[in-house]
Motif scaffolding. Structure first.
Motif, PDB file in Angstrom:
ATOM      1  N   THR A   1      -9.694   1.629  -4.832  1.00 47.81           N
ATOM      2  CA  THR A   1      -9.961   0.426  -5.016  1.00 47.81           C
ATOM      3  C   THR A   1      -8.855  -0.267  -6.046  1.00 47.81           C
ATOM      4  O   THR A   1      -8.398  -1.545  -5.513  1.00 47.81           O
ATOM      5  CB  THR A   1     -11.305   0.440  -5.684  1.00 47.81           C
ATOM      6  OG1 THR A   1     -12.177   1.054  -4.664  1.00 47.81           O
ATOM      7  CG2 THR A   1     -11.825  -1.139  -5.982  1.00 47.81           C
ATOM      8  N   ARG A   2      -8.419   0.365  -6.803  1.00 46.73           N
ATOM      9  CA  ARG A   2      -7.427  -0.206  -7.713  1.00 46.73           C
ATOM     10  C   ARG A   2      -6.165  -0.613  -6.845  1.00 46.73           C
ATOM     11  O   ARG A   2      -5.504  -1.779  -7.171  1.00 46.73           O
ATOM     12  CB  ARG A   2      -6.827   0.994  -8.788  1.00 46.73           C
ATOM     13  CG  ARG A   2      -5.911   0.378  -9.680  1.00 46.73           C
ATOM     14  CD  ARG A   2      -5.972   1.485 -10.969  1.00 46.73           C
ATOM     15  NE  ARG A   2      -5.551   2.643 -10.476  1.00 46.73           N
ATOM     16  CZ  ARG A   2      -4.365   2.952 -11.016  1.00 46.73           C
ATOM     17  NH1 ARG A   2      -3.509   2.364 -11.794  1.00 46.73           N
ATOM     18  NH2 ARG A   2      -3.673   4.299 -10.659  1.00 46.73           N
ATOM     19  N   LEU A   3      -5.735   0.235  -5.873  1.00 48.03           N
ATOM     20  CA  LEU A   3      -4.589  -0.262  -5.025  1.00 48.03           C
ATOM     21  C   LEU A   3      -4.901  -1.629  -4.093  1.00 48.03           C
ATOM     22  O   LEU A   3      -4.234  -2.390  -3.940  1.00 48.03           O
ATOM     23  CB  LEU A   3      -4.185   0.828  -4.239  1.00 48.03           C
ATOM     24  CG  LEU A   3      -3.125   0.592  -3.276  1.00 48.03           C
ATOM     25  CD1 LEU A   3      -1.666  -0.083  -3.725  1.00 48.03           C
ATOM     26  CD2 LEU A   3      -2.653   1.874  -2.148  1.00 48.03           C
TER      27      LEU A   3
ATOM     28  N   SER B   1      -4.140  -9.104  -5.368  1.00 44.41           N
ATOM     29  CA  SER B   1      -3.532 -10.048  -6.538  1.00 44.41           C
ATOM     30  C   SER B   1      -1.989 -10.255  -6.223  1.00 44.41           C
ATOM     31  O   SER B   1      -1.607 -11.429  -6.380  1.00 44.41           O
ATOM     32  CB  SER B   1      -3.704  -9.075  -7.841  1.00 44.41           C
ATOM     33  OG  SER B   1      -3.360  -9.960  -8.789  1.00 44.41           O
TER      34      SER B   1
ATOM     35  N   ALA C   1       2.353  -1.784 -11.884  1.00 40.73           N
ATOM     36  CA  ALA C   1       1.863  -2.450 -13.061  1.00 40.73           C
ATOM     37  C   ALA C   1       2.800  -1.818 -14.214  1.00 40.73           C
ATOM     38  O   ALA C   1       2.835  -1.289 -15.181  1.00 40.73           O
ATOM     39  CB  ALA C   1       0.677  -2.160 -13.647  1.00 40.73           C
TER      40      ALA C   1
ATOM     41  N   LYS D   1      -7.292  -3.812  -4.796  1.00 42.89           N
ATOM     42  CA  LYS D   1      -7.241  -5.190  -5.627  1.00 42.89           C
ATOM     43  C   LYS D   1      -5.863  -5.632  -6.049  1.00 42.89           C
ATOM     44  O   LYS D   1      -5.577  -6.602  -5.996  1.00 42.89           O
ATOM     45  CB  LYS D   1      -8.035  -4.926  -6.801  1.00 42.89           C
ATOM     46  CG  LYS D   1      -9.507  -4.580  -6.694  1.00 42.89           C
ATOM     47  CD  LYS D   1     -10.228  -4.588  -7.753  1.00 42.89           C
ATOM     48  CE  LYS D   1     -12.078  -4.410  -7.702  1.00 42.89           C
ATOM     49  NZ  LYS D   1     -12.796  -4.153  -8.802  1.00 42.89           N
ATOM     50  N   ARG D   2      -5.000  -4.530  -6.453  1.00 43.23           N
ATOM     51  CA  ARG D   2      -3.434  -4.977  -7.070  1.00 43.23           C
ATOM     52  C   ARG D   2      -2.867  -5.457  -5.587  1.00 43.23           C
ATOM     53  O   ARG D   2      -2.128  -6.456  -5.921  1.00 43.23           O
ATOM     54  CB  ARG D   2      -2.853  -3.618  -7.708  1.00 43.23           C
ATOM     55  CG  ARG D   2      -1.790  -4.011  -8.441  1.00 43.23           C
ATOM     56  CD  ARG D   2      -1.227  -2.720  -9.060  1.00 43.23           C
ATOM     57  NE  ARG D   2      -2.283  -2.479 -10.117  1.00 43.23           N
ATOM     58  CZ  ARG D   2      -2.352  -1.530 -11.083  1.00 43.23           C
ATOM     59  NH1 ARG D   2      -1.039  -0.573 -10.860  1.00 43.23           N
ATOM     60  NH2 ARG D   2      -2.875  -1.072 -11.893  1.00 43.23           N
TER      61      ARG D   2
ATOM     62  N   VAL E   1      -0.927   4.997  -7.358  1.00 48.67           N
ATOM     63  CA  VAL E   1      -1.952   3.961  -7.260  1.00 48.67           C
ATOM     64  C   VAL E   1      -2.786   3.964  -6.024  1.00 48.67           C
ATOM     65  O   VAL E   1      -2.024   4.123  -5.034  1.00 48.67           O
ATOM     66  CB  VAL E   1      -1.464   2.475  -7.473  1.00 48.67           C
ATOM     67  CG1 VAL E   1      -2.584   1.540  -7.542  1.00 48.67           C
ATOM     68  CG2 VAL E   1      -0.546   2.239  -8.541  1.00 48.67           C
ATOM     69  N   LYS E   2      -4.153   4.029  -6.198  1.00 45.19           N
ATOM     70  CA  LYS E   2      -4.915   4.641  -5.185  1.00 45.19           C
ATOM     71  C   LYS E   2      -6.226   3.750  -5.080  1.00 45.19           C
ATOM     72  O   LYS E   2      -6.626   3.151  -5.772  1.00 45.19           O
ATOM     73  CB  LYS E   2      -5.395   6.183  -4.931  1.00 45.19           C
ATOM     74  CG  LYS E   2      -4.087   6.894  -5.227  1.00 45.19           C
ATOM     75  CD  LYS E   2      -4.409   8.389  -5.178  1.00 45.19           C
ATOM     76  CE  LYS E   2      -3.150   9.269  -5.169  1.00 45.19           C
ATOM     77  NZ  LYS E   2      -3.885  10.796  -5.382  1.00 45.19           N
TER      78      LYS E   2
ATOM     79  N   ARG F   1       1.091  -1.154  -0.012  1.00 43.50           N
ATOM     80  CA  ARG F   1      -0.092   0.004  -0.021  1.00 43.50           C
ATOM     81  C   ARG F   1       0.999   1.307  -0.103  1.00 43.50           C
ATOM     82  O   ARG F   1       0.776   2.313  -0.608  1.00 43.50           O
ATOM     83  CB  ARG F   1      -0.915   0.165   1.375  1.00 43.50           C
ATOM     84  CG  ARG F   1      -1.884  -1.029   1.120  1.00 43.50           C
ATOM     85  CD  ARG F   1      -2.590  -1.248   2.274  1.00 43.50           C
ATOM     86  NE  ARG F   1      -3.846  -2.210   2.522  1.00 43.50           N
ATOM     87  CZ  ARG F   1      -4.187  -2.932   3.466  1.00 43.50           C
ATOM     88  NH1 ARG F   1      -3.823  -2.603   4.712  1.00 43.50           N
ATOM     89  NH2 ARG F   1      -5.170  -3.725   3.419  1.00 43.50           N
TER      90      ARG F   1
END
Length: 312
Positions: free
Chosen positions: A114-116, A122, A156, A118-119, A111-112, A103
């Motif tokens: 929900t995208r952060l 993953s 990414a 989920k990533r 990167v912030k 995080r």
């Protein structure tokens, strides 16, 4: 073929020595690229120029379509957002959890939300750390390396640069890191700098061999083994007294170099057709049992040693 990295006549000279000497090579997009060489070959210096941390003395290095050697600081900053990097010894705040690390790293590259989230999950799954609750300070070296790769992937990146990621790992830790690297094939370009040949042979599509700052050769693992390895070495295993076998074989014109093995000999064969006819006859004539007579597959280590020694 689209290239992620293109190096053309690249040289880095210092007052006392030349670390990289007119190096030309290319890294295909989406590949796992093995950058191989002995310690002191110039690998780390090349990695520093690819990342824009060092300027070339001459030549050029193009990364993701941008000149990394002469770009402005602002252009380099934009380029680095597209690159993930794992040094040989990654450092973390020991009181953080793996999720805290990812995080925090994600926030640094923009990167912030929900995208952060989920990533992060993953990448923890990819690194095999989803269920680990202890703080990073209690991690093994292998766990830290896998977390380091996950951290390098949080933005990414289009290019992931790994500098000796398995050099100090035990076999279990090495396997876990290599499995993670192999899983990235086609998802991003991996530039894997190492001196461990078995790691490269296991996961890499393309290989460049560097020695004393110069490119020795580049190609796929299979191409290099086919081009430089040949198929003239054979393993001959028998039952019985191998001293008599070696004596007889030493008088055969089709036998080149012989190396003793625990159960027979390793032969360099000059005439395979003749060897296939004579070996069973010789073994039978000595009243021995023929256990094995088969070619020895050339390894990347065989190719590397022969090329580096020839270059020297």
């Amino acid at each position: 073929m689209t290239l992620s990295v293109s190096v053309d006549d690249l040289t880095k000279a210092y007052p006392e020595h030349t670390a990289v000497d007119h190096l030309t090579m290319s890294v295909p997009e989406g590949s796992v690229f093995g950058f191989l060489g002995p310690n002191g070959a110039g690998k780390t210096t090349t990695v520093r120029m690819v990342l824009g941390f060092a300027r070339p003395t001459s030549g050029s290095v193009t990364v993701l379509g941008h000149d990394a050697g002469s770009s402005s600081d602002s252009d380099l900053a934009q380029l680095r957002r597209r690159i993930g990097f794992l040094p040989d010894v990654p450092g973390f705040y020991p009181w953080m959890s793996a999720r805290d690390v990812l995080r925090f790293a994600g926030s640094l590259v923009g990167v912030k939300g929900t995208r952060l989230a989920k990533r992060t999950e993953s990448l923890l799954e990819l690194a095999g750390l989803s269920d680990v609750r202890q703080r990073v300070g209690g991690y093994s070296r292998g766990m830290k390396q896998r977390l380091g790769i996950a951290q390098a992937l949080i933005g990414a990146p289009d290019l992931l640069v790994l500098d000796e990621p398995t050099s100090a790992l035990d076999p279990i830790g090495r396997k876990a890191v290599l499995d993670m690297v192999a899983a990235l094939r086609g998802r991003t370009t991996v530039f894997f700098s190492t001196h461990i040949l078995s790691d490269v042979e296991r996961v890499c599509d393309e290989v460049a061999i560097l020695d004393e700052g110069r490119l020795v050769t580049q190609g796929s693992v299979e191409e290099l083994k086919a081009q430089y390895g040949g198929s003239s070495r054979y393993a001959l295993d028998v039952t019985g007294d191998t001293d008599r076998l070696r004596t007889v074989l030493g008088n055969e014109a089709w036998v080149g170099r012989m190396v003793d093995t625990p159960s027979g000999v390793e032969l360099t064969v000059n005439d395979l057709d003749l060897a296939r006819r004579r070996v069973p006859a010789i073994v039978a004539g000595l009243d021995m049992g023929l256990v094995r007579f088969e070619p020895i597959e050339t390894s990347l280590e065989d190719v590397f040693v022969s090329l580096v020694q020839r270059d020297a």
